[in-house]
Design a protein around this motif. Sequence first.
Motif, PDB file in Angstrom:
ATOM      1  N   ASN A   1      15.953 -51.906  78.329  1.00 22.61           N
ATOM      2  CA  ASN A   1      16.953 -50.852  78.484  1.00 22.61           C
ATOM      3  C   ASN A   1      17.527 -50.774  79.880  1.00 22.61           C
ATOM      4  OD1 ASN A   1      16.697 -49.991  75.843  1.00 22.61           O
ATOM      5  ND2 ASN A   1      14.892 -48.770  76.338  1.00 22.61           N
ATOM      6  N   GLU A   2      16.879 -51.471  80.805  1.00 21.11           N
ATOM      7  CA  GLU A   2      17.338 -51.343  82.177  1.00 21.11           C
ATOM      8  C   GLU A   2      18.690 -52.023  82.366  1.00 21.11           C
ATOM      9  OE1 GLU A   2      14.459 -52.506  85.040  1.00 21.11           O
ATOM     10  OE2 GLU A   2      15.743 -52.000  86.731  1.00 21.11           O
ATOM     11  N   ASN A   3      19.538 -51.405  83.134  1.00 22.36           N
ATOM     12  CA  ASN A   3      20.856 -51.963  83.402  1.00 22.36           C
ATOM     13  C   ASN A   3      20.735 -53.051  84.462  1.00 22.36           C
ATOM     14  OD1 ASN A   3      23.519 -52.486  83.816  1.00 22.36           O
ATOM     15  ND2 ASN A   3      23.994 -50.544  84.810  1.00 22.36           N
ATOM     16  N   LEU A   4      20.883 -54.292  84.031  1.00 19.00           N
ATOM     17  CA  LEU A   4      20.705 -55.402  84.962  1.00 19.00           C
ATOM     18  C   LEU A   4      21.729 -55.387  86.079  1.00 19.00           C
ATOM     19  CD1 LEU A   4      19.840 -58.477  82.724  1.00 19.00           C
ATOM     20  CD2 LEU A   4      18.321 -57.035  84.044  1.00 19.00           C
ATOM     21  N   ALA A   5      22.925 -54.900  85.765  1.00 14.71           N
ATOM     22  CA  ALA A   5      24.006 -54.942  86.752  1.00 14.71           C
ATOM     23  C   ALA A   5      23.662 -54.122  87.990  1.00 14.71           C
ATOM     24  CB  ALA A   5      25.304 -54.451  86.120  1.00 14.71           C
ATOM     25  N   ALA A   6      22.771 -53.142  87.820  1.00 16.50           N
ATOM     26  CA  ALA A   6      22.422 -52.271  88.946  1.00 16.50           C
ATOM     27  C   ALA A   6      21.687 -53.030  90.041  1.00 16.50           C
ATOM     28  CB  ALA A   6      21.579 -51.109  88.451  1.00 16.50           C
TER      29      ALA A   6
END
Lengths: 72, 353
Positions: B139-144
């Motif tokens: 679920n983690e936003n990789l782009a961050a």
Amino acid sequence: MSSKLQSSNNIAQARRTVQQLKLEANIERIKVSKASADLMNYCGEHAKYDPLLMGIPASENPFKDKKPCTIL
Amino acid sequence: MAAQEVQPNETLASLKTESETLKTKLEEERAKLHDVELHQVAEKVEALGQFVMKTRRTLKGHGNKVLCMDWCKDKRRIVSSSQDGKVIVWDAFTTNKEHAVTMPCTWVMACAYAPSGCAVACGGLDNKCSVYPLSLDKNENLAAKKKSVAMHTNYLSACSFTNSDMQILTSSGDGTCALWDVESGQLLQSFHGHAADVLCLDLAPSETGNTFVSGGCDKKANVWDMRSGQCVQSFETHESDINSVRYYPSGDAFASGSDDATCRLYDLRADREVAIYSKESIIFGASSVDFSLSGRLLFGGYNDYTINVWDVLKGTRVSILFGHENRVSTLRVSPDGTAFCSGSWDHTLRIWA
């Protein structure tokens, strides 16, 4: 760019090309016959470890689907 | 660069003449050692049998042309990038998508898996190469967590991690290649010498030392010393852009694929082209090449939607593979050699074995 700067840049570029070519011309080379023999030897020695070359059975290749077994 | 004093005998004309003389000398030196052709020496090698290679998996999910792909060292994960700006990490065994990142640009022409398997690098029309750590949390936003590493002044055409996650090698439409430190984004070395866009690169197998080969729109393939930035060898026999270069597994040679519809093999110790893989019936460019594990087979993806399989030693084609419905743009053999993956403008990737 002033024409004097441009022409000295062209000369600098040409000088670099000459330096590069001198480097490349002076490297050590071996004969194609020897190089070819070495390539062939490498292929020969590693052929048995090359699955795409040898073909490996479905049971050993995770991408090949195993055929269902029928118990007679 | 400060203008240097021009020596009286060193005019532009005299330097150009010296250039031409050296080029001729280079050709003569190479020709002296051209005592035989590779395929002649290979006549005594047993011919290869029939190959049955089929599509075993099709990876669907990209919304536009697939431009690049790379295998993870775990031999099952794949990263791919597309014109639609998406970078996807797949499990090739199950065809499941594990991660997806949307880049801020379209035409993501380059992507690479980090040796640890914990990150991927990618870039394209944004002129950058960015590294994304792969999170176990889906679920983690990789782009961050994205880290911008490389900055070129034109599109990024290819990228590759070196032996570790710490350094990345890039090639660009700006005509240069560059080596970067991932953590700091610092430029460690730049490689100048191509006269036009550099389209591809490949690192020498680690046993053979710190060199890499690049190919470009200037029809040249250059071999570089990574430490000094020096071009150590240059090959100019292709008749058009070189789209792909790949080292032979021993590191003593490399293959290239070009818009001139041929693939070629260059031996580094003989310092010359030693084989051409071509047929009159093949008129479309080769976009991507890779060797099987032993180096006996060369797989070439072409713009006519096919994959040709070549006998590297004998110079003959041993198989032609159909399946893609548009240009094959990228092709890599898996790290353990059990399969190879092709990506295409038909939006899919295929695993062949």
